[in-house]
Write an enzyme that holds these catalytic residues in place. Structure first.
Site, mmCIF file in Angstrom:
data_model
loop_
_atom_site.group_PDB
_atom_site.id
_atom_site.type_symbol
_atom_site.label_atom_id
_atom_site.label_comp_id
_atom_site.label_asym_id
_atom_site.label_seq_id
_atom_site.Cartn_x
_atom_site.Cartn_y
_atom_site.Cartn_z
ATOM 1 N N GLU A 1 17.791 -4.862 -5.024
ATOM 2 C CA GLU A 1 16.931 -4.325 -3.969
ATOM 3 C C GLU A 1 15.823 -5.324 -3.754
ATOM 4 O O GLU A 1 14.962 -5.518 -4.619
ATOM 5 C CB GLU A 1 16.342 -2.965 -4.345
ATOM 6 C CG GLU A 1 15.558 -2.365 -3.175
ATOM 7 C CD GLU A 1 14.537 -1.335 -3.588
ATOM 8 O OE1 GLU A 1 13.464 -1.304 -2.946
ATOM 9 O OE2 GLU A 1 14.791 -0.583 -4.533
ATOM 10 N N LYS B 1 13.113 -3.888 -18.453
ATOM 11 C CA LYS B 1 12.082 -4.933 -18.397
ATOM 12 C C LYS B 1 11.117 -4.619 -17.256
ATOM 13 O O LYS B 1 11.468 -4.746 -16.086
ATOM 14 C CB LYS B 1 12.710 -6.309 -18.157
ATOM 15 C CG LYS B 1 11.668 -7.420 -18.066
ATOM 16 C CD LYS B 1 12.179 -8.633 -17.325
ATOM 17 C CE LYS B 1 11.071 -9.641 -17.055
ATOM 18 N NZ LYS B 1 9.958 -9.108 -16.224
ATOM 19 N N GLU C 1 8.243 -11.848 5.193
ATOM 20 C CA GLU C 1 7.645 -10.709 4.518
ATOM 21 C C GLU C 1 6.190 -11.004 4.168
ATOM 22 O O GLU C 1 5.861 -12.063 3.638
ATOM 23 C CB GLU C 1 8.430 -10.373 3.246
ATOM 24 C CG GLU C 1 7.946 -9.100 2.568
ATOM 25 C CD GLU C 1 8.818 -8.681 1.399
ATOM 26 O OE1 GLU C 1 8.979 -7.474 1.192
ATOM 27 O OE2 GLU C 1 9.329 -9.581 0.691
ATOM 28 N N CYS D 1 8.334 -2.574 -0.312
ATOM 29 C CA CYS D 1 9.485 -3.237 0.303
ATOM 30 C C CYS D 1 9.843 -2.584 1.628
ATOM 31 O O CYS D 1 10.434 -3.215 2.499
ATOM 32 C CB CYS D 1 10.683 -3.217 -0.649
ATOM 33 S SG CYS D 1 11.120 -1.567 -1.216
#
Length: 487
Positions: free
Chosen positions: A254, A178, A388, A288
């Site tokens: 992750e 996906k 973040e 990331c």
């Protein structure tokens, strides 16, 4: 399990111009059931092939994809009134990275694919023993899990997909892939090339799913393991869904990062500046493992900040389809607004922004274009040093010692990567034991080596991809204990 969902479509909007680029239709739950059933059936046949046969197809795939991603003579795809686009241009239009920089993702993709194929035999072969008793034998097999559901992100779609998809197939699994709604064509091109290389059509299948359908797939009895790359919020939703499913479904996660760098007094400042601007700003900071906070020893702080600001000002913000552009838009106006809010909040709390907004007139409120920004006089009460960002901004904080730097580096809910910039290998080795992160870099950042385990701690997730340990996540051990001589 039974459920039904109405048909809906997903539209991919190009971040830099706001125009629709591609449309996909969601399947019904019945359609998805049939997809999973065909994948499970295909996997039962696939497992009958030898490891050598699967590796040979993997090498054929690398050959095929190398031809598609040949910058000198790339394949192109028809996008109707938008024209014909090669792989780099497709990626640029889907997620906004400058097209010239997209070729680098394909190089990394092929590097990782090649390494994981090269080590497959040693990782997946039976473990045998030389000290068996007379008339007895033992071994440990690595056997596939079955059907792996891979949920890929938009920021580095090819790089992230290759980490799990190809190793899963080589290990004997089927894969349901996906892609992000922002980068749907990346998975389509991946599957097309795998099929062209001889991987069965039903073994690797691409699905475009709404959030309810994604949850449905995670909890489906035919899905044996889920690999998710994305936000902490998304990871928690995936894990919650997996836990609620029947049985005990494995999940690899992750997730986010707030990766720190520490520039020591003995660092090569010129090199550190160049590398850390790239580590923070490349891909508009949407990685990331991007560097989002920098701690600099007080003795070199002023010189480092001056050099960093001058280097960051060299970035050219603009249309990612233009060759002069080195910094494209962020993925959405919502993301841009979040980034701008982090900057304004930090400034209101006492931080100083060092890059004048006037240098980047294209970075207007309400658009996806965000100017690079360097913030000083920051501290850990500010979101810009704790939450973040996923954008082209960085906070730089002065420290007086290694101990202070390590304390601040570890003062985070995340733990993906960290970098230390020093000429002393001995000091680096001492500090690595104190830093809480899955990967510690010396004099480099934002770089993956496929021979090393890619893993995070804390809210950066759990599980492993790449390296020999990446195959362990996609297989299980099966012990064989034989008493051969019964006389």
């Amino acid at each position: 399990m039974s459920s039904t969902f109405d048909l809906h479509v997903q539209t991919t909007i190009s971040p830099h111009n706001g125009h629709a680029y591609h449309v996909e239709t969601y399947p019904t739950s019945s359609d998805l059931n049939r997809t999973l059933e065909s994948a499970a059936q295909s996997q039962k046949e696939w497992i009958k092939t030898t490891l050598d046969e699967r590796i040979a197809k993997g090498r054929k795939f690398i050959e095929k994809f190398s031809a598609l991603a040949n910058r000198e003579a790339p394949a192109t795809y028809d996008h109707g009134p938008l024209g014909h686009h090669n792989l780099a241009e497709e990626l640029c239009y889907q997620m906004g990275r400058p097209a010239d920089q997209c070729w680098g993702e394909f190089r990394g993709f092929l590097q990782r694919a090649t390494y994981m194929i090269d080590i497959a035999e040693s990782c997946l072969s039976d473990v045998t023993f030389s000290d068996n008793q007379p008339g007895a034998s033992r071994l440990i097999k690595r056997v596939p899990l079955g059907v792996i559901f891979v949920i890929a992100p938009w920021n580095y779609p090819y790089l992230v997909m290759i980490n799990s998809v190809l190793p899963a197939l080589i290990a004997g699994n089927a894969v349901i892939l996906k892609p992000s709604p922002q980068t749907p064509l990346t998975a389509v091109r991946f599957k097309e090339t795998l099929n062209d290389a001889g991987f069965p059509a039903d073994l690797i299948q691409v699905v475009h799913l709404s959030p309810p359908l994604t949850q449905y797939a995670v909890q489906h009895k035919l899905v044996d393991f889920v690999v998710f790359t994305g936000s902490v919020t998304g990871g928690k939703a995936i894990e919650t869904a997996a836990v609620a499913a029947e049985g005990f479904k494995g999940v690899g996660l992750e997730l986010g990062g707030k990766d720190p760098a520490y520039v020591r007094a003995d660092a090569d400042l010129k090199d550190a500046v160049i590398q850390l601007v790239d580590g923070a700003m490349y891909n508009a900071g949407q990685s990331c493992c991007a560097v989002e906070r920098i701690y600099v020893h007080e003795s070199v702080y002023d010189n480092f900040v001056d050099g960093y600001v001058n280097e960051a000002k060299k970035l050219v913000l603009g249309d990612p389809a233009n060759k002069q552009t080195t910094l494209g838009p962020v993925i959405s106006t919502a993301s841009a607004e979040k980034i701008r809010n982090q900057i304004s909040s930090a400034v209101q709390m006492g931080a100083k922004a060092l890059i004048p907004e006037s240098l980047y007139p294209k970075a207007e409120a309400g658009t996806t274009f965000v100017a690079p920004q360097v913030l000083v006089d920051v501290n850990h009460t500010m979101d810009v040093m704790k939450e973040e960002t996923f954008g082209p901004i960085v906070g730089i904080q002065k420290v007086s010692s290694d101990a202070e730097a390590i304390e601040l580096m570890n003062d985070s809910e995340y733990g993906l990567t960290a970098s230390i910039w020093t000429k002393s290998l001995d000091d680096f080795s001492t500090l690595t034991d104190q830093v809480q992160a899955g990967t510690i870099f010396l004099n480099k950042c934002d770089a993956l080596d496929p021979a090393l385990a890619w893993t995070g701690i804390k809210n950066s997730g759990r599980g492993v991809s790449l390296s020999k340990f990446g195959y362990d996540q996609l297989t299980r051990a099966k012990s064989i204990n034989m008493r051969i001589n019964t006389a």
